[in-house]
Structure formats: C-alpha cells, structure tokens
Design a protein around this motif. Structure first.
Motif, PDB file in Angstrom:
ATOM      1  N   ASP A 132       9.502  -4.024  14.010  1.00 31.92           N
ATOM      2  CA  ASP A 132       9.335  -5.399  13.509  1.00 31.92           C
ATOM      3  C   ASP A 132       8.455  -6.226  14.453  1.00 31.92           C
ATOM      4  OD1 ASP A 132      11.133  -4.812  11.423  1.00 31.92           O
ATOM      5  OD2 ASP A 132      12.856  -5.538  12.582  1.00 31.92           O
ATOM      6  N   VAL A 133       8.660  -6.042  15.759  1.00 32.37           N
ATOM      7  CA  VAL A 133       7.910  -6.824  16.748  1.00 32.37           C
ATOM      8  C   VAL A 133       6.402  -6.531  16.646  1.00 32.37           C
ATOM      9  CG1 VAL A 133       7.527  -7.245  19.220  1.00 32.37           C
ATOM     10  CG2 VAL A 133       9.862  -7.002  18.350  1.00 32.37           C
ATOM     11  N   ILE A 134       6.055  -5.252  16.469  1.00 34.29           N
ATOM     12  CA  ILE A 134       4.625  -4.909  16.374  1.00 34.29           C
ATOM     13  C   ILE A 134       4.014  -5.580  15.130  1.00 34.29           C
ATOM     14  CG2 ILE A 134       2.886  -3.064  16.337  1.00 34.29           C
ATOM     15  CD1 ILE A 134       4.648  -3.125  18.875  1.00 34.29           C
ATOM     16  N   GLU A 192       7.288  -8.113   4.956  1.00 35.16           N
ATOM     17  CA  GLU A 192       6.530  -7.751   3.757  1.00 35.16           C
ATOM     18  C   GLU A 192       5.281  -6.948   4.134  1.00 35.16           C
ATOM     19  OE1 GLU A 192       6.474  -7.123   0.118  1.00 35.16           O
ATOM     20  OE2 GLU A 192       8.135  -8.359   0.861  1.00 35.16           O
ATOM     21  N   GLU A 193       4.555  -7.453   5.127  1.00 32.02           N
ATOM     22  CA  GLU A 193       3.226  -6.912   5.451  1.00 32.02           C
ATOM     23  C   GLU A 193       3.263  -5.507   6.065  1.00 32.02           C
ATOM     24  OE1 GLU A 193      -0.002  -8.527   5.550  1.00 32.02           O
ATOM     25  OE2 GLU A 193       0.664 -10.313   4.466  1.00 32.02           O
ATOM     26  N   SER A 194       4.336  -5.184   6.791  1.00 33.30           N
ATOM     27  CA  SER A 194       4.391  -3.870   7.449  1.00 33.30           C
ATOM     28  C   SER A 194       4.861  -2.767   6.500  1.00 33.30           C
ATOM     29  CB  SER A 194       5.351  -3.898   8.651  1.00 33.30           C
ATOM     30  OG  SER A 194       4.906  -4.790   9.641  1.00 33.30           O
ATOM     31  N   LYS A 195       5.337  -3.140   5.327  1.00 27.47           N
ATOM     32  CA  LYS A 195       5.959  -2.167   4.406  1.00 27.47           C
ATOM     33  C   LYS A 195       5.091  -0.939   4.162  1.00 27.47           C
ATOM     34  CE  LYS A 195       9.491  -4.443   1.682  1.00 27.47           C
ATOM     35  NZ  LYS A 195       9.721  -5.325   0.536  1.00 27.47           N
ATOM     36  N   GLY A 196       5.706   0.239   4.332  1.00 28.70           N
ATOM     37  CA  GLY A 196       5.014   1.488   4.044  1.00 28.70           C
ATOM     38  C   GLY A 196       4.114   1.960   5.168  1.00 28.70           C
ATOM     39  N   LYS A 197       3.968   1.161   6.241  1.00 31.58           N
ATOM     40  CA  LYS A 197       3.091   1.578   7.339  1.00 31.58           C
ATOM     41  C   LYS A 197       3.904   2.244   8.450  1.00 31.58           C
ATOM     42  CE  LYS A 197      -0.167  -2.170   6.421  1.00 31.58           C
ATOM     43  NZ  LYS A 197      -0.572  -3.537   6.814  1.00 31.58           N
ATOM     44  N   SER A 198       3.328   3.265   9.049  1.00 33.61           N
ATOM     45  CA  SER A 198       3.996   3.930  10.178  1.00 33.61           C
ATOM     46  C   SER A 198       3.742   3.134  11.452  1.00 33.61           C
ATOM     47  CB  SER A 198       3.445   5.340  10.347  1.00 33.61           C
ATOM     48  OG  SER A 198       2.101   5.266  10.786  1.00 33.61           O
TER      49      SER A 198
END
Lengths: 174, 174
Positions: free
Chosen positions: B44-46, B83-89
């Motif tokens: 989450d922090v990244i 929302e924005e990080s969804k699906g990203k490793s």
C-alpha cells in the motif's frame, strides 16, 4: 508471521545494500547530526551495527549451539562504537559492515540449522532463557529498527524546514 | 539544517534504489501484511508514493511557480492507491515509482530554481500559505517517513517471534 530462517536471511542479507543506497557518498549534514542530547547520529548507528556483527548475533548463536553447560551470553556493549569507529569514515564503516554481515550469513548457512536447533536455548543476562529462533528474529527486527531510526534521524534534520507540514509528518513527532 | 535544494535531491534520487534493495523479489509475507486494522501494508505504501509523484509534489511546485492568481493546491487523495494499484505486482509498482521519480527530478532540475523562487508561496487546503522550500523539505521528509514506516511494518511481522526481546525493540512498541 512465524519465524522462518530463509525469510529472515532475506532481510539480513539485504541490509548492507539498503544502507549503501541510502548513505554512500551522501553529504555529512545528513549523517553526522543526531536528534539532540545523547541520541545517535547515522554514523553512530552504523558503528553499532558493526558491533552487533562482531559480538552479538552469531557469537550468541554459537553459544546456544555449543555443548557448554553455562550458556549465559556476554552483555552487549551499546556504546562500544564511540571508541571503535574513531578515525573511520562512513564509507569505511559501511564497507566493514558489509564484509562482516556477509561473513556472518555464510557462517549461519554453514551451521545447517534444523528446526530442533531453533528451539535450543541460551541465557540472556537481563531476561533469562531465550531460544535460537528468538535470537534470529531479534537480529532481523534489530536491522529494521535501525533502518527506521536512520530514516528518522535524517528526517529530523528538516524538522523546521517543513514549516506547517510538521502536523502531517509522524516521523517528526516521535 | 537549513533547506538546501541539492542536498534534498540527494535523498529524493536515492529513494527508488533504497526501495529496490529492501523489497525487490522479497517474500510476500514481508510486504502484503499490515500493522493491523486499517493500517497499510508495504504494498500500500509504494502505491501511495506513486500517487505523490503523480499528483502531489511537482504538480504543487508548478502551481507555486506559475503565474496563476489562485495558487490553492488540489487536495491530495491519501487512499487513491487502493484503486490505482489493483492488479499490479510489487515489482511493477517499484518500477513505476522509479520511472516517475526520475522524471520528476528531471523536471525539478529543468526549472532552475533560484533562492527567490524558494520563497514563493502556494495555498495548502488545510493550513494556508506554504513556501516552495517547505514543499520540497516535506517531499524529502515524506520519503524518509515512509521508509521508516516500511521498516516498522516489516519488523512487526516478527512481533511475537522475538519473545522477551520485545522490551528492547522500540520499533515494536510504536
């Protein structure tokens, strides 16, 4: 999260590279000041990490794994770095830490620690019986603790420069 | 320590390499857990740091340096990353942050900021007038704040594994 030796080594072997990325060739202003009073500068912290490699973690693990009857640890000197680091530059300390940590991880791997070994005990001078897995967990957390401290000490050099934003920056309030 | 643009960039341009050294290809156990409740994981922090690069630091600097009459900043969305990080490793997020930070430092250098520019002001939605140097100082401290947070969140995964040593580990008590 339960203790896991491989996952612990993941952290331990990264710390030298993390410190290099943060600190190598950075301006003295970031590393020679402390948080006021008797607190430590970044330079002091690196000396302390070196002392840990020399006299704390693996030496204590070796006591636990030994056949000795008295498994009491030597007390760790939290102030030895003020004498030991004298005359050394920060890049020298970072290189020394990197070399010692590498050697300690090699030594750790050479022990072929079993699950049974992890439950073996030593005697901590302040709080008595501790297990090998508690010692290794503490080694990991100790690294992370001091990475956090280094970030905080550096952040505090800008305590007044941030102006009203201080209200949002938890690191400046601790 | 007074604000200094070059010394600030020293920190800002190191952060991507520090995060890589700490986190690239590390086990999920270290990065997907939080400190309990509504707190953030390392992952989450990244995502939050990426949002800062996109919508906070340089966009606000550009408002301050612009000829606009109304220099009020947009509010920063502290929860956009969910929302924005969804699906990203995590490796994808680290690369995205690295790319954005590099671009922002290039943009910052291209502005040829003068000492006079550093005193120019914008309006923060919560606490009013702030200067460009306060914004840049906060960018630096914000990086260090989250590096400290990442260390703490990782350390807390071993909160019970350290046994009695918890008494000596400040990071586990915060």
């Amino acid at each position: 999260m339960n203790f896991n030796l491989e996952k612990s080594i993941e952290i331990l072997e990264r710390t030298p590279a993390v410190l290099h990325a943060m600190l190598q060739h950075i301006s003295d202003d970031w590393v020679l000041h402390n948080e006021g009073g008797e607190t430590w500068s970044v330079y002091d912290v690196i000396g302390h990490l070196i002392q840990g490699e020399k006299t704390d973690w693996m030496p204590r693990a070796e006591i636990i794994l030994s056949e000795k009857t008295d498994k009491t640890f030597e007390s760790f000197d939290r102030f030895a770095q003020f004498e030991e680091s004298k005359g050394k530059s920060l890049p020298e300390l970072l290189d020394e830490f990197t070399r010692l940590r590498k050697k300690n991880i090699e030594l750790l791997r050479s022990k072929k620690i079993s699950d049974k070994d992890l439950d073996k005990k030593g005697i901590h001078p302040a709080f008595g019986e501790v297990t090998l897995s508690q010692l290794f967990s503490t080694w990991v957390v100790h690294d992370l603790n001091h990475l956090g401290q280094i970030s905080r000490v550096m952040a505090k050099q800008y305590k007044s420069a941030v102006g009203p934003w201080i209200a949002y920056l938890r690191v400046l309030q601790s």
